[in-house]
Design a protein around this motif. Structure first.
Motif, PDB file in Angstrom:
ATOM      1  N   UNK A  71       0.833  -1.199   0.000  1.00 22.10           N
ATOM      2  CA  UNK A  71       0.000   0.000   0.000  1.00 22.10           C
ATOM      3  C   UNK A  71       0.871   1.254   0.000  1.00 22.10           C
ATOM      4  N   UNK A  72       1.853   1.300   0.922  1.00 19.53           N
ATOM      5  CA  UNK A  72       2.574   2.558   1.109  1.00 19.53           C
ATOM      6  C   UNK A  72       3.686   2.768   0.088  1.00 19.53           C
ATOM      7  N   UNK A  73       4.331   1.706  -0.330  1.00 18.27           N
ATOM      8  CA  UNK A  73       5.338   1.880  -1.378  1.00 18.27           C
ATOM      9  C   UNK A  73       4.701   1.589  -2.738  1.00 18.27           C
ATOM     10  N   UNK A  74       4.135   0.405  -2.850  1.00 13.85           N
ATOM     11  CA  UNK A  74       3.579  -0.022  -4.136  1.00 13.85           C
ATOM     12  C   UNK A  74       2.561   0.948  -4.672  1.00 13.85           C
ATOM     13  N   UNK A  75       1.669   1.414  -3.811  1.00 12.35           N
ATOM     14  CA  UNK A  75       0.696   2.377  -4.299  1.00 12.35           C
ATOM     15  C   UNK A  75       1.236   3.800  -4.146  1.00 12.35           C
TER      16      UNK A  75
END
Lengths: 594, 293
Positions: free
Chosen positions: A431-435
């Motif tokens: 969520x925090x890196x990938x998105x």
């Protein structure tokens, strides 16, 4: 000082906009300025720097997991806390604590709200600056005491050793962890300073968006970026005071002898038993009451920016504008009643666990609606496969993984098993890196021409994207498997346990991928700096986009708009049959003939 | 180049799926089959969610790949439309893709409640089966005595275990909330009967820890100031891994312990052994008996 009324004044307030001077912003950057664009760029440069620091800390963690107790190459000898290059377990604890602290408080929150929020809000709503420019500057400069406190905590104080969640009693009693004496106090003070910074920003954003929109810019003509920043600001304003208060209570526990979070009779490290009647669970409730909404603070602005970029790159209106707005509001609203899902195994009342499970599972719904609408936006579009578009697709694709893995931990019985394992680590990195971070990379390339009047390099951008994407998935996808296998988080040496021994080669593979991903960020930094001087020059509207920010010169002078903007339509009228071009800027008056 | 990127985004989900399919073969999966009935039900729920999410994952990634390939072909020279499709969305689609996931998600939520209740809600504990164990091991107990057979106290960085001792008539005492003179102690070695639900009282002496039995899929935090009852049932008589799952300080990774599930007789024999060891004073009794003779 500028005021709300200043919107109607002439554009550059009598200052000389020196948009032709390449070094104008560089000269301005290190110094005091109340211009929202300068502050935004100051935030961006600072957070890109802290991103590299946070990444380096993560590589330290990865080194230990891949090559436990072996001497760290190069850096090992430089860091005094390592034992001759080895990472001792105390230092390992500090590494992951600081990695999370830096990435959350000094990178993701300030890069979204601070950098892009500052730079984009006045430009996208047709204002000359923020409602409170001085407060805005203070919000940036309060980052520096925070950075100083965290640095003191890590380098001087001995290192905070209780994770970024700082659960008492580990964080409340100095004797519980070596070095947590002053380090934990510095750390809490740092969190308080970033809290001040965020709070000043959020008040400013709400006021600006409510009061300073250009004529004709109704709420439902606002770009989704602005909606997301608005909702984020509300989240911050309501959640943050709880964390700040909890932080002060914890400082009081540590320094003034109160016992908000310390129950009686604990014997820690052979010290005298504690007295008092506090509750450690109180901290968890207060902490997650902020920190779960904070997850959405770290995601919503990226969702908004990706929506704008996708529509522009696909030359097509956003699919389901109002459902997008409603689902963001639903995420924000539900985001306040799901914090207990971090505490399913903590001994909270089991009936509460059930209610938190239902609210948590339901928050997947607005997220799913957003994903479908993004896919709908690309559907039938004419996308240009440039760096911006690629990063946006990565955002959607990675967010699907992060969203779906969230359902596992929302289900309480399954969470009993996967809680505090690497499955959780995989989930929030998706969520925090990938998105979020892919969204941010896209946004940097997209708005760079507006910031500096030049394009970033496409070729280097694509290389950076490719390496980051491959490195990212190589690092974080296998973490799901580690989690299913029951590998706990925050272990300096998981191979002590026979059932985890065979994961060493997989961890080594992940560490290599993490290094590729980490070093790929130098390409981004290099591209960012070199394009500043040698990038191809861009005009006002390099992407043929509709938003108000593209009606200003690139880069905009002080006061932003040389022609006071009037808004005639929403920001997503691409490919409209009512006009010849495939875009229709918000400021372009309708053709009287039609 | 655009075709490369289309393939790129279509390719990685395939790699992800293949990796997950191969993972159990490489032993990159659960640490064995669940070794407790509750763990089995947790695994079933996990697989149910895995199915739902896998179908969703494949569906959305195929949709994403489709719109990408379609978009790429739209920008080919000589594509039929000059402009992109001018559409602000579809009310019908929004209703469908809001309500279908809503139903599925609500199903997932409500379907889980029962397992959760059985694990954590006191009224739903398998009390009768627990009492049958007390019967079999001849525990001398009153109606309101604790259902727990042992008290596990976590501390930096070990697990301390307290069992009740024996009466003079050889029956096992009930576990009292506070330590008794006859209590038996062990460190990092928890023994309990197998094939029946058994309860422990979990507490901590210092900071927060978490009691984690990965093979049984059991986890519960030990919270400072609280005594938390948890129950579990090991399917087989063997030794299981016990470790800490909540950051508790620099030695968090080394709270290595074992849980041994035994037969009822084996459990009593283990407690007897502990009692002998604990009362062993190395004073040789034999000369005394000689004198008496």
């Amino acid at each position: 000082m500028s005021s709300v009324a200043a919107t109607t004044e002439t554009a550059d307030h009598g200052h000389h906009a020196r948009s032709d001077d390449l070094l104008a912003l560089l000269k301005a950057a290190p110094f005091w300025s109340t211009d929202h664009k300068v502050i935004g760029i100051q935030f961006l440069l600072t957070t890109l720097f802290t991103l590299m620091v946070g990444g380096a800390l993560a590589l330290g963690v990865r080194w230990q997991l891949a090559f436990p107790w072996e001497n760290m190459p190069f850096f090992g000898a430089l860091v005094p806390a390592t034992a001759g290059g080895q990472i001792p377990p105390e230092f390992y604890t500090m590494l992951f604590t600081m990695h999370a602290t830096v990435m959350i408080f000094l990178v993701i929150i300030p890069i979204l709200a601070g950098a892009f929020g500052n730079f984009l809000i006045p430009l996208m709503i047709g204002a000359d600056d923020m409602a409170f420019p001085m407060l805005n500057a203070l919000s940036y400069w309060f980052m520096w005491p925070a950075i100083a406190c965290f640095t003191c905590s890590f380098c001087v104080g001995g290192g905070p050793a209780s994770g970024w969640t700082s659960y008492p009693a580990l964080s409340a009693l100095a004797q519980a962890a070596p070095g947590s004496g002053w380090a934990q106090n510095w750390w809490l003070l740092g969190v308080t300073f970033v809290g001040f910074s965020s709070m000043m920003g959020s008040i400013n954003y709400m006021t600006t968006i409510i009061n300073m929109r250009a004529p004709g810019l109704t709420l439902f003509r606002m770009p989704l970026t602005i909606w997301s920043m608005f909702i984020t600001a509300i989240l911050q304003a309501f959640a943050l005071p709880v964390l700040t208060a909890a932080g002060f209570m914890l400082v009081a526990d540590r320094m003034l002898g109160t016992c908000f979070f310390v129950p009686a009779g604990l014997i820690v490290n052979n010290a005298d038993p504690t007295v008092g009647g506090g509750q450690t669970l109180l901290w968890q409730h207060l902490f997650w009451f902020y920190s779960h909404p904070a997850v959405y603070i770290m995601l919503l602005p990226a969702m908004g920016m990706v929506s704008d970029m996708l529509a522009c790159m696909c030359r097509k209106p956003i699919f389901g504008y109002k459902p997008m707005v409603y689902s963001m509001s639903a995420i924000a609203g539900l985001g306040f009643i799901v914090w207990g899902h971090h505490m399913f195994t903590s001994g909270m009342n089991p009936a509460l666990g059930m209610t938190f499970m239902i609210s948590t599972v339901m928050i997947a719904l607005p997220s799913a609606v957003k994903v479908f609408n993004w896919i709908g936006t690309i559907w039938g579009g004419k996308p240009e496969f440039n760096v911006v578009f690629l990063n946006c697709i990565a955002f959607v694709s990675m967010f699907i993984v992060g969203g779906l893995s969230g359902i596992f931990m929302a289900a309480v019985p399954v969470d009993i098993y996967i809680h505090d394992t690497y499955f959780i680590v995989a989930h929030f990195h998706y969520v925090l890196f990938g998105a979020t971070l892919f969204g941010v990379f896209g946004a940097i390339h997209f708005w760079y021409p507006k910031m500096f009047g030049r394009y970033m390099s496409e070729g280097w951008g694509k290389l950076h994207f490719f390496l980051t994407f491959v490195g990212f998935n190589g690092t974080f996808f296998p973490m799901h498997l580690l989690g299913v296998a029951g590998m706990p988080r925050r272990y300096a040496d998981p191979y002590l346990y026979p059932y985890l021994e065979h994961f060493l080669p997989m961890n080594q593979f992940m560490t290599i991928c993490a290094a590729i991903m980490g070093f790929a960020q130098f390409i981004l930094i290099g591209n960012f700096i070199l394009s500043w001087f040698w990038g191809e020059k861009s005009g006002r509207n390099p992407w043929n986009a509709n938003g108000l920010e593209w009606a200003t010169p690139s880069p905009p002078g002080h006061g932003n708009f040389d022609i006071p903007p009037v808004v005639y339509r929403g920001p997503y009228e691409y490919a409209s049959p009512d006009t010849d071009a495939d875009f229709w800027p918000q400021t372009q008056p309708p053709d009287p003939a039609t | 180049m655009k075709w490369f990127w289309c393939l790129f985004f279509a390719f990685w989900p395939i790699v992800a799926i293949v990796l997950c399919l191969l993972a159990p073969g490489f032993d990159w999966w659960f640490p064995g089959k669940a070794e407790s009935p509750l763990g089995g039900r947790i695994d079933d729920l996990f697989y149910m969610i895995l199915w739902i999410t896998t179908v969703t994952f494949i569906g959305t990634q195929i949709a994403l790949a489709y719109v990408l390939f379609k978009g790429a072909s739209n920008t080919e020279p000589g594509a039929e439309n000059e402009k992109a499709w001018f559409s602000h969305g579809s009310h019908q689609l929004e209703v469908i893709w809001s309500s279908v996931p809503a139903v599925i998600l609500l199903f997932i939520a409500f379907y889980q409640l029962e397992v959760w209740a059985e694990y954590r809600v006191k009224d739903a504990f398998p009390r009768e089966r627990m009492e049958a164990v007390f019967e079999r091991i001849h525990q001398d107990r009153q109606k309101n005595d604790s259902l727990a057979l042992a008290e596990v106290t976590a501390r930096q960085f070990e697990w301390r275990i307290r069992y009740p001792g024996f009466n003079a008539d050889g029956t096992l005492k009930a576990l009292m909330p506070d330590p008794q003179p006859t209590d038996l102690y062990a460190v990092n070695d928890l023994h309990l009967p197998a094939s029946a639900p058994v309860m422990i009282n979990l507490r901590t002496q210092d900071v927060q820890h978490s009691f984690f039995l990965p093979e049984l899929r059991i986890k519960q935090d030990a919270v400072p100031g609280l005594v938390i009852p948890i129950w579990f049932e090991a399917n087989h008589q063997r030794s299981y891994q016990l470790l800490c799952a909540e950051l508790c300080g620099w030695g968090h990774y080394k709270m290595n312990a074992r849980f041994v599930a035994e037969s009822d007789e084996g459990f009593i024999e283990y407690l007897r052994q502990l009692e002998r060891e604990q009362n062993e004073d190395r004073v040789d009794d034999t000369p005394d008996t000689d004198e008496e003779e």
